[in-house]
Write an enzyme that holds these catalytic residues in place. Structure first.
Site, PDB file in Angstrom:
ATOM      1  N   CYS A 352       0.801  -1.231   0.000  1.00 54.36           N
ATOM      2  CA  CYS A 352       0.000   0.000   0.000  1.00 54.36           C
ATOM      3  C   CYS A 352       0.837   1.287   0.000  1.00 54.36           C
ATOM      4  CB  CYS A 352      -0.967   0.031   1.172  1.00 54.36           C
ATOM      5  SG  CYS A 352      -1.453  -1.575   1.786  1.00 54.36           S
ATOM      6  N   ARG A 381       6.442 -11.543   5.470  1.00 56.66           N
ATOM      7  CA  ARG A 381       5.944 -11.395   6.830  1.00 56.66           C
ATOM      8  C   ARG A 381       6.603 -12.427   7.740  1.00 56.66           C
ATOM      9  NH1 ARG A 381      -0.422 -10.157   5.389  1.00 56.66           N
ATOM     10  NH2 ARG A 381       0.080  -8.398   4.012  1.00 56.66           N
ATOM     11  N   GLN A 399       1.018 -10.776  -3.677  1.00 58.33           N
ATOM     12  CA  GLN A 399      -0.401 -10.421  -3.711  1.00 58.33           C
ATOM     13  C   GLN A 399      -0.741  -9.872  -5.088  1.00 58.33           C
ATOM     14  OE1 GLN A 399      -0.062  -7.494  -0.514  1.00 58.33           O
ATOM     15  NE2 GLN A 399      -1.497  -8.717   0.685  1.00 58.33           N
ATOM     16  N   ASP A 401      -2.277  -7.272  -5.857  1.00 54.17           N
ATOM     17  CA  ASP A 401      -2.710  -6.142  -5.048  1.00 54.17           C
ATOM     18  C   ASP A 401      -3.144  -4.997  -5.951  1.00 54.17           C
ATOM     19  OD1 ASP A 401      -3.175  -4.934  -2.677  1.00 54.17           O
ATOM     20  OD2 ASP A 401      -1.083  -4.817  -2.048  1.00 54.17           O
ATOM     21  N   HIS A 403      -4.765  -0.745  -5.541  1.00 52.39           N
ATOM     22  CA  HIS A 403      -5.300   0.341  -4.729  1.00 52.39           C
ATOM     23  C   HIS A 403      -6.005   1.315  -5.648  1.00 52.39           C
ATOM     24  CE1 HIS A 403      -2.195  -1.457  -2.172  1.00 52.39           C
ATOM     25  NE2 HIS A 403      -3.076  -1.204  -1.218  1.00 52.39           N
ATOM     26  N   LYS A 487     -15.506  -3.620   4.856  1.00 57.24           N
ATOM     27  CA  LYS A 487     -14.919  -4.409   3.767  1.00 57.24           C
ATOM     28  C   LYS A 487     -15.849  -5.547   3.360  1.00 57.24           C
ATOM     29  CE  LYS A 487     -12.535  -7.564   6.867  1.00 57.24           C
ATOM     30  NZ  LYS A 487     -11.414  -8.445   7.077  1.00 57.24           N
ATOM     31  N   HIS A 533      -8.385  -0.820  -0.924  1.00 56.74           N
ATOM     32  CA  HIS A 533      -7.415  -1.891  -1.172  1.00 56.74           C
ATOM     33  C   HIS A 533      -8.219  -3.060  -1.702  1.00 56.74           C
ATOM     34  CE1 HIS A 533      -4.636  -0.305   2.089  1.00 56.74           C
ATOM     35  NE2 HIS A 533      -5.793   0.182   2.481  1.00 56.74           N
TER      36      HIS A 533
HETATM   37 ZN    ZN Z   1      -3.282  -2.165   0.495  1.00 51.93          ZN
END
Ligand code: ZN
Ligand code: ZN
Length: 662
Positions: A352, A381, A399, A401, A403, A487, A533
């Site tokens: 992010c 992680r 991910q 991912d 945004h 979410k 996200h």
């Molecule tokens: Zn994010």
């Protein structure tokens, strides 16, 4: 003789003699319940049915309120725990019976491990093998059928130590030394050699244990510590009925056949290598072929749907993680900082802040929005080794991912397009069973939420609107939202009915504030953009694991790591086989030609085991006529065709991303 009042949860109180046991009191309260009960909760404490009720009441105080008795019955979580824990005792009794001199460790029930229901750690005079399990299980059944009594005794600590010392149970002595107070509760199974240091409760008699099975053996250390004695852990499970046990065993067999760790090895898809580190995934060429298809689909769709593809670094200065709040709230899950030229850096646990960096690299106007940045972003992680599992729980993962930065005016359309994208993706990869959860604020919880009431209401309305517009049923989860926004979570069911959490579409009122994001509105004034996200696959590794298990390794043609196996019947066909393989490869297919000097039956078996969708069997006739005899992995022979015909059929399967080869 004095009497006491007892009562079920909402029922009328009844009077029983002071000396009544929980079982006797229950019998007077409700005969049916009494018959079913395995144990009970009295005054919130879990106890045996044989316990005396008045012992459990507050000492001495004049009893005005009736004592509440809540039976622990089958088909409940508490009931299952009592059942499985009691079965662990039965296991220990059988082992002691068969292998005198055995030293016992601990034997708890397991309720949340999908693989096992209980275990007992033992040191037997000789090492146990898998062949011993049926023998032990048989003895357990014999003891169970004798209907022996689980008897509790409370004895002084010194006496307990003496008993276990006499029985040469040093590990139990150690436990009693460490854990027990002045009085120790021990359990016998009367008529068996077994005695245990345990708080209980247990079922009253062994004939309550009717559906159990021993599953496997594993190495274990006393107290999980490698410097302590080595033990053997006997795993088993237990259910209330044979039907439940049978159904569970069947599902387990199915799951085992599909286990992505095993298939990953057998099909040469991926590996995890201790030498490089736990939880780190190596995608082998065949897994890589599947990853390429996942990525190709994704990137194609991202571009069609107006996302910009971005690429960002894997590390950033530590200061950044203070701005994002990760340092304050998430540091335990991040790998330690590294230093260079007197600056500290962290490897990223999330993408992010980097996408925010791109947003902030220029001044944005309302005309620029929405901005959608997508990245296959690899994050790391610091997950504890005990929690790691194959592809589904790892330390490094990628991910899909994205945004989205937008204005309040466009938020509804953005959410709608995220949902549509997710559903298209499930369709393409063959998932039909979909469950949606909407997580919102809790009404009364003490949780501190960021953002104004208006923010939350608008965000939630946008999420609900989108779901309703597509007539998607969803479950509203009050109080399940994270502190920075509502979410949508989407789970999908696989071929054997297990649900997997994949997609998240998450509002964020936090980062736009922390990073002071702005756009210039129509009014020429600065405004905060909304931020979403969203990840659809979730993690590429995890989705890969789910895919492997969903298809049990027999992937649809377009995803298959090897599309076609070319199998010449004899060596003299090898040149033609290579020619066919080259031709197919040039047309974009993934091909393996098996030119080894093996019988054709062996070659077919091998391709079949590798779950290759099509085998082209080539003999003299095929070579002369420039044809291929086609075998499909499930249907068998489907006929002879020209190479051009085969390619046309295969091309269609890829183009339509067909889920079946028919
Ligand atoms: Zn994010
Ligand atoms: Zn016990």
């Amino acid at each position: 003789m004095s009497e006491i009042n007892v009562q079920l949860k909402d029922g009328a109180p009844v009077t029983v003699p002071d000396s009544a046991t929980v079982a006797e009191a229950l019998k007077k309260l409700d005969r049916d319940l009494a018959k079913q009960a395995l144990a009970a909760k009295v005054g919130g404490r879990e106890v045996d049915l044989a316990a005396q009720v008045h012992h459990l009441a507050d000492n001495g105080a004049a009893q005005i309120e009736p004592i509440k008795i809540e039976p622990i019955v089958p088909q409940t979580r508490d009931g299952l725990e009592v059942l499985r824990h009691s079965t662990a005792h039965l296991l220990a009794a059988a082992v002691l019976d068969l292998f005198p001199g055995t030293k016992l460790g601990i034997g708890p029930a397991l309720l949340d491990d999908p693989r096992y229901g209980f275990f007992y750690d033992v040191i037997t005079p000789r090492t146990l093998t898998e062949a011993d399990l049926p023998v032990i299980e048989k003895r357990m059944k014999q003891i169970a059928s004798q209907n022996l009594h689980y008897r509790r005794e409370e004895i002084p600590k010194a006496e307990a130590l003496r008993i276990f010392d006499e029985r040469q149970e040093p590990l139990k002595c150690e436990l009693i030394d460490e854990k027990a107070g002045d009085v120790v509760s021990v359990y016998y199974i009367d008529g068996s050699p077994f005695i245990d240091f345990c708080l209980g409760p247990h079922v009253p008699n062994t004939n309550k244990l009717r559906a159990f099975k021993l599953l496997s053996l594993a190495g274990a250390y006393w107290k999980g510590d490698a410097s302590q004695p080595q033990m053997q852990r006997i795993y088993g499970t237990a259910f209330f009925t044979q039907e439940e046990l049978d159904a569970w065993l069947k599902q387990r067999e199915e799951a085992e056949k599909r286990d992505h760790r095993r298939l990953g090895r057998e099909l040469d898809l991926f590996s995890i290598q201790e030498d490089y580190g736990q939880g780190l995934i190596f995608w082998h060429p065949k897994g890589g072929a599947i990853r390429k298809e996942m990525e190709d689909y994704l990137r194609g769709e991202l571009l069609k749907r107006g996302y910009g593809l971005v690429f960002t670094p894997h590390i950033a200065k530590r200061e950044l993680w203070f701005i994002s709040g990760h340092e304050q709230n998430y540091a335990d899950s991040m790998f330690s900082p590294m230093e260079f030229e007197e600056q500290e850096f962290r490897i990223k646990p999330m993408n992010c802040p980097f996408h925010i960096g791109i947003y902030k690299s220029a001044q944005r106007s309302y005309r620029d929005l929405p901005l959608r940045y997508a990245e296959l972003g690899t994050v790391y992680r610091a997950e504890l080794s005990g929690t790691l599992h194959g592809l589904t729980r790892v330390r490094g993962f990628t991910q899909d991912d994205a945004h989205i930065f937008c204005t309040p005016e466009t938020i509804r359309a953005e959410i709608l397009s995220c949902i549509d994208f997710a559903y298209d993706l499930y369709d393409v990869f063959g998932f039909k069973d979909i469950k949606v959860e909407l997580s919102v604020r809790g009404a009364d919880s003490g949780k501190q939420y960021l953002g104004t009431d208006e923010d939350w209401e608008k965000a939630e309305a946008a999420l609900v609107d989108a779901l309703q517009a597509r007539q998607i049923p969803f479950e509203r989860m009050e109080g399940e939202a994270v502190f920075y926004g509502p979410k949508i979570d989407i789970r999908v069911g696989d071929a054997i009915g297990r649900m997997w959490q994949l997609t998240t579409v998450q509002f964020d009122f936090n980062f736009p504030e922390r990073f002071q994001l702005e756009y210039i509105g129509e009014d020429n004034k600065p405004h905060r953009p909304l931020m979403i996200h969203r990840a659809l696959f979730g993690s590429m590794e995890r989705f890969f694991g789910v895919l492997i298990e969903h298809y049990a390794g027999a992937f649809p043609f377009w995803l298959a790591p090897v599309h076609v196996a070319v199998l010449p019947i004899t060596d003299r066909i090898n040149d033609y086989a290579e020619e066919v393989a080259r031709d197919l490869r040039a047309s974009g297919f993934r091909v393996e030609a098996n030119l080894r000097s093996e019988k054709i039956g062996a070659k077919i078996r091998d391709a079949q085991l590798q779950k290759v969708p099509f085998m082209l069997v080539l003999g003299d006739r095929e070579m002369e006529q420039k044809t291929v005899a086609v075998r499909e992995r499930a249907q068998g022979d489907i006929g002879v065709m020209s190479i051009a015909e085969f390619k046309e059929m295969a091309r269609k399967l890829v183009e339509t991303r067909a889920l079946s080869n028919r």
